[in-house]
Design a protein around this motif. Structure first.
Motif, PDB file in Angstrom:
ATOM      1  N   GLN A   8      -4.820   0.920  -7.600  1.00 16.45           N
ATOM      2  CA  GLN A   8      -3.532   0.426  -8.095  1.00 16.45           C
ATOM      3  C   GLN A   8      -3.230  -1.007  -7.651  1.00 16.45           C
ATOM      4  OE1 GLN A   8      -1.610   4.495  -6.795  1.00 16.45           O
ATOM      5  NE2 GLN A   8      -0.076   3.384  -7.987  1.00 16.45           N
TER       6      GLN A   8
ATOM      7  N   SER B 194       0.836  -1.213   0.000  1.00 19.26           N
ATOM      8  CA  SER B 194       0.000   0.000   0.000  1.00 19.26           C
ATOM      9  C   SER B 194       0.869   1.261   0.000  1.00 19.26           C
ATOM     10  CB  SER B 194      -0.920  -0.007   1.224  1.00 19.26           C
ATOM     11  OG  SER B 194      -1.836  -1.089   1.168  1.00 19.26           O
ATOM     12  N   TRP B 195       1.948   1.238   0.760  1.00 19.48           N
ATOM     13  CA  TRP B 195       2.866   2.379   0.800  1.00 19.48           C
ATOM     14  C   TRP B 195       3.577   2.575  -0.529  1.00 19.48           C
ATOM     15  CZ3 TRP B 195       8.235   2.061   0.269  1.00 19.48           C
ATOM     16  CH2 TRP B 195       8.958   3.239   0.544  1.00 19.48           C
TER      17      TRP B 195
ATOM     18  N   LYS C 295       1.689   4.289  -3.340  1.00 20.39           N
ATOM     19  CA  LYS C 295       1.549   5.732  -3.107  1.00 20.39           C
ATOM     20  C   LYS C 295       2.801   6.484  -3.556  1.00 20.39           C
ATOM     21  CE  LYS C 295      -1.791   5.821   0.706  1.00 20.39           C
ATOM     22  NZ  LYS C 295      -2.253   4.433   0.538  1.00 20.39           N
ATOM     23  N   GLN C 296       3.967   5.824  -3.496  1.00 21.31           N
ATOM     24  CA  GLN C 296       5.204   6.449  -3.957  1.00 21.31           C
ATOM     25  C   GLN C 296       5.329   6.383  -5.478  1.00 21.31           C
ATOM     26  OE1 GLN C 296       6.675   7.575  -1.060  1.00 21.31           O
ATOM     27  NE2 GLN C 296       4.988   6.378  -0.155  1.00 21.31           N
TER      28      GLN C 296
ATOM     29  N   PRO D  89       2.896   6.550  -8.640  1.00 24.54           N
ATOM     30  CA  PRO D  89       1.543   6.726  -9.185  1.00 24.54           C
ATOM     31  C   PRO D  89       1.253   5.858 -10.411  1.00 24.54           C
ATOM     32  CG  PRO D  89       2.577   8.849  -8.722  1.00 24.54           C
ATOM     33  CD  PRO D  89       3.640   7.812  -8.565  1.00 24.54           C
TER      34      PRO D  89
ATOM     35  N   ASP E 200      -8.201   0.539  -3.309  1.00 24.59           N
ATOM     36  CA  ASP E 200      -7.043   1.145  -3.972  1.00 24.59           C
ATOM     37  C   ASP E 200      -7.040   0.757  -5.451  1.00 24.59           C
ATOM     38  OD1 ASP E 200      -4.457   1.879  -4.886  1.00 24.59           O
ATOM     39  OD2 ASP E 200      -3.681   1.739  -2.847  1.00 24.59           O
TER      40      ASP E 200
END
Length: 494
Positions: free
Chosen positions: A119, A78-79, A82-83, A85, A117
């Motif tokens: 992604q 998940s982290w 976010k880094q 896109p 999410d």
């Protein structure tokens, strides 16, 4: 499925594709694997494909928070998105095996976050026959690096090559501890990673996912700190896939095993969670009948994991080994179990096979019937017989000797020196192992109860493919099948 790529040199359809690897390494034990996997995932820009038998979002990477990301794999994914896109993560795991882990409270919360999410894409793979499993263990990153072998991203896996009795690494997310665990996988860079990506994309589509295009603009994803065992080599990809509506049965791994056993001249070294396959035992038996038979060394766990598997797998092993010993003309067969310094059994989950100094196979398949016919599997092989391969024998022998050294708690140099002196794997192991401490112990035939023999002989829990699941037991081919037997003289000493 469409078969593409160059054919391999082994007869019998042993390879789906043979592709080049700019770099290739064998990673032994999950502590190193999880560390290198995290470092490679940090380099991902477009797509990460995680395909596995099991996946537990609660497990922690060995590096912890060294790179600024969370320690657990679920929060790390998940982290990471976010880094990045433009990064998508696709997770495909066996549906039946997901029942236990997906509904753990912490895992369920992670899954709910992933569902929201855009992604992250999670799919449960039900594209398998009744009682079959999706057993492949593959990660593909941007089609430039792939990990393929026997290590699942789940609990009870992390351990170091020391297999220390009190290693703090061996703690589950719930705080429980587990015993020493031995495993292996590969890291592969270049066109072979793209090929494994093609296979995973096909699998994703078959499981009901949307079509995924190959990554055309991949960059360097090789994990920092991982030395390559091989450079610019060809790698064969072999599969087991049971017959389904959209494809015929694929038995490349079975053909690979049989062909490699037939061609061995001096040594066969193997590590496997099980030894229960009639076809593999038949191929070994035929070689043991020969006056110049190769040595066959198999490293197994003391007993299979679980409450039901030991009844089937351990009994089948005992039946097959007893039959093979009757075929062993020159005392060339050994089964060993590794133990720690205090004598605790090390659970062998690795799936490795080394033939002479010419072929190295690592994958998800075991020496059991399910791996050859019923479950989905994927193995990779580096073979000196591939065209333009160059001299790879020293790299292959170094990996084999390193594995033996690991089990004996000694240096690889000591194994290499003793092997050069004896010319025998068996004599080398026997010379270097100890009566106590970290070592390899001989497999001893147990006394079998009639019920256990019946379960093993009918292959009740280890059928030879989906069609045998529905055959009456009386019509199934015996576990011992056509194993050739030698009439050992009554007074003969082994």
């Amino acid at each position: 499925m469409t078969d593409t790529g160059r054919p391999g040199p082994v007869d019998g359809g042993a390879y789906w594709r043979v592709e080049r690897a700019t770099r290739a390494s064998v990673i032994v034990d999950a502590d190193d694997y999880f560390r290198h996997l995290r470092r490679a995932m940090l380099k991902a820009r477009r797509r990460i494909l995680l395909v596995g038998w099991d996946f537990d979002a609660r497990i922690r990477f060995a590096d912890g928070n060294a790179d600024g990301g969370p320690a657990s794999i679920g929060k790390f994914i998940s982290w990471l998105v976010k880094q990045r896109p433009d990064l998508d993560v696709h997770i495909l795991r066996w549906d039946t095996g997901a029942i236990k882990t997906l509904f753990h409270a912490r895992t369920l919360l992670t899954v709910l976050r992933w569902i929201r999410d855009p992604q992250i894409h999670l799919k449960l793979d039900g594209h398998h026959p009744f009682a079959g499993s999706h057993h492949q263990k593959i990660v593909v990153i941007d089609d430039c690096v792939a990990f393929c072998g026997g290590i699942d991203m789940t609990r009870d896996r992390c351990d170091t090559r020391r297999h220390a009795d009190d290693d703090p690494c061996r703690v589950n997310p719930d705080g429980s501890t587990y015993g020493p665990w031995h495993d292996a996988t590969t890291a592969l860079e270049g066109p072979v990673a793209r090929a494994l990506g093609d296979m995973c994309r096909t699998r994703w589509r078959a499981a009901g996912g949307k079509p995924l295009a190959p990554i055309e603009d991949s960059t360097d994803c090789w994990p920092d700190g991982l030395d390559a065992d091989f450079s610019d080599v060809s790698v064969g990809i072999s599969r087991t896939l049971p017959a389904m509506r959209d494809h015929d049965a694929i038995w490349e791994i079975e053909a690979l095993y049989v062909s490699l056993i037939r061609r061995a001249r001096r040594w066969i070294y193997a590590e496997s969670q099980y030894f229960a396959s009639r076809r593999i035992a038949e191929a070994i038996a035929q070689r043991l009948h020969e006056p110049d038979a190769p040595e066959v060394v198999i490293v197994n766990p003391t007993t299979a994991n679980g409450w039901l598997e030991p009844v089937a797998m351990d009994t089948a092993r005992a039946r097959l080994v007893a039959a093979l010993r009757d075929c062993d003309l020159k005392d060339r067969l050994r089964l060993y179990h590794p133990v720690t310094e205090s004598g605790v059994p090390v659970y062998v989950h690795a799936k490795v096979m080394v033939v002479d100094d010419t072929a190295l196979r690592v994958g998800s398949s075991n020496f059991n019937n399910r791996s050859l016919r019923l479950d989905s599997e994927c193995d990779v092989t580096i073979d000196a017989e591939f065209e333009g391969q160059g001299n790879i024998s020293s790299g292959i022998s170094a990996i084999r000797d390193g594995l033996i050294a690991e089990h004996l708690g000694i240096t690889r140099d000591a194994v290499e020196a003793t092997l050069a002196e004896t010319g025998s794997l068996i004599a080398t192991i026997d010379a270097l192992r100890s009566s106590s401490g970290r070592t390899l112990r001989d497999f001893k035939l147990p006394e079998l109860a009639p019920t256990a023999e019946w379960i093993a002989d009918t292959k009740l829990l280890d059928p030879e493919g989906p069609e045998e699941m529905f055959e009456p037991f009386a019509q199934r081919r015996s576990l011992l099948g056509a194993l050739p037997h030698r009439r050992r003289r009554r007074n003969e000493v082994r």
